[in-house]
Design an enzyme around this catalytic site. Structure first.
Site, mmCIF file in Angstrom:
data_model
loop_
_atom_site.group_PDB
_atom_site.id
_atom_site.type_symbol
_atom_site.label_atom_id
_atom_site.label_comp_id
_atom_site.label_asym_id
_atom_site.label_seq_id
_atom_site.Cartn_x
_atom_site.Cartn_y
_atom_site.Cartn_z
ATOM 1 N N CYS A 73 78.134 -47.150 -8.548
ATOM 2 C CA CYS A 73 77.757 -47.230 -7.130
ATOM 3 C C CYS A 73 78.961 -47.122 -6.191
ATOM 4 O O CYS A 73 78.939 -46.359 -5.224
ATOM 5 C CB CYS A 73 76.945 -48.487 -6.856
ATOM 6 S SG CYS A 73 77.784 -50.044 -7.182
ATOM 7 N N HIS A 123 76.404 -54.386 -5.797
ATOM 8 C CA HIS A 123 75.837 -53.040 -5.701
ATOM 9 C C HIS A 123 75.971 -52.552 -4.266
ATOM 10 O O HIS A 123 75.796 -53.320 -3.321
ATOM 11 C CB HIS A 123 74.369 -53.035 -6.130
ATOM 12 C CG HIS A 123 73.810 -51.657 -6.275
ATOM 13 N ND1 HIS A 123 74.243 -50.773 -7.237
ATOM 14 C CD2 HIS A 123 72.873 -51.002 -5.548
ATOM 15 C CE1 HIS A 123 73.579 -49.632 -7.116
ATOM 16 N NE2 HIS A 123 72.742 -49.739 -6.090
ATOM 17 N N HIS A 135 72.189 -44.018 -3.809
ATOM 18 C CA HIS A 135 73.023 -44.865 -4.649
ATOM 19 C C HIS A 135 73.028 -44.377 -6.089
ATOM 20 O O HIS A 135 72.214 -43.540 -6.484
ATOM 21 C CB HIS A 135 72.544 -46.319 -4.575
ATOM 22 C CG HIS A 135 71.182 -46.558 -5.156
ATOM 23 N ND1 HIS A 135 70.881 -47.687 -5.875
ATOM 24 C CD2 HIS A 135 70.032 -45.830 -5.118
ATOM 25 C CE1 HIS A 135 69.620 -47.649 -6.261
ATOM 26 N NE2 HIS A 135 69.084 -46.537 -5.803
#
Length: 164
Positions: A73, A123, A135
């Site tokens: 990510c 994240h 993402h």
């Protein structure tokens, strides 16, 4: 007599036109003072989102930060911003620390979204507009869109922001 009547007619038309122009100008000024929120779909993407969208479908790879090796990510964020000419941190924790917070109601494409997974900010995604973000989700998955309407992401969103 005809000249005087014609003069009065022209003068009356000019006064009428001046009143109409004044009314139009006043309306335009007042309309400019009222706030009309911009539709998300009308927002420009900008270079970061344009680059990030070319990476859709790239495999996830822990520690990855290139189209050839795949992305995690924060590697996706780092790559998209770097390709757009920005110098940004590489890890989620460093990106989290470096951003200036933005209220969710003021998000623009290219802003970052941070999520708490397993008790810590772990994240990050790039806001794409229309309640979506791009993402690199997790092992075995591909770079894709997520939705802020999804209860999973709603419950875990902890910060939104932009680099200074």
């Amino acid at each position: 007599m005809k000249r005087i009547t014609a003069f009065r007619h022209c003068t009356g038309m000019m006064v009428g036109m001046q009143a109409a122009i004044s009314a139009l100008l006043a309306g335009a000024i007042l309309a400019g003072c009222s706030f009309q929120p911009v539709q998300q779909s009308a927002l420009p993407k900008g270079p970061v989102m344009s680059i990030a969208e070319t990476l859709l479908g790239t495999p996830y790879r822990y520690g990855g930060n290139s189209p050839q090796s795949g992305f995690d990510c924060s590697g996706l964020v780092w790559y998209a911003y770097s390709e757009a000419g920005y110098v940004v941190p590489r890890t989620t924790a460093a990106q989290f620390a470096a951003i200036h917070p933005v209220d969710r109601s003021r998000l623009l494409p290219g802003h970052l979204l941070f999520f708490r997974i397993d008790g810590k900010p772990s994240h990050v995604g790039i806001y794409a507009g229309n309640n979506r973000f791009l993402h690199a989700p997790s092992s075995g998955k591909l770079v894709s869109y997520g939705s802020l309407s999804n209860p999973y992401w709603q419950a875990r969103l902890i910060k939104a922001g932009r680099f200074r």
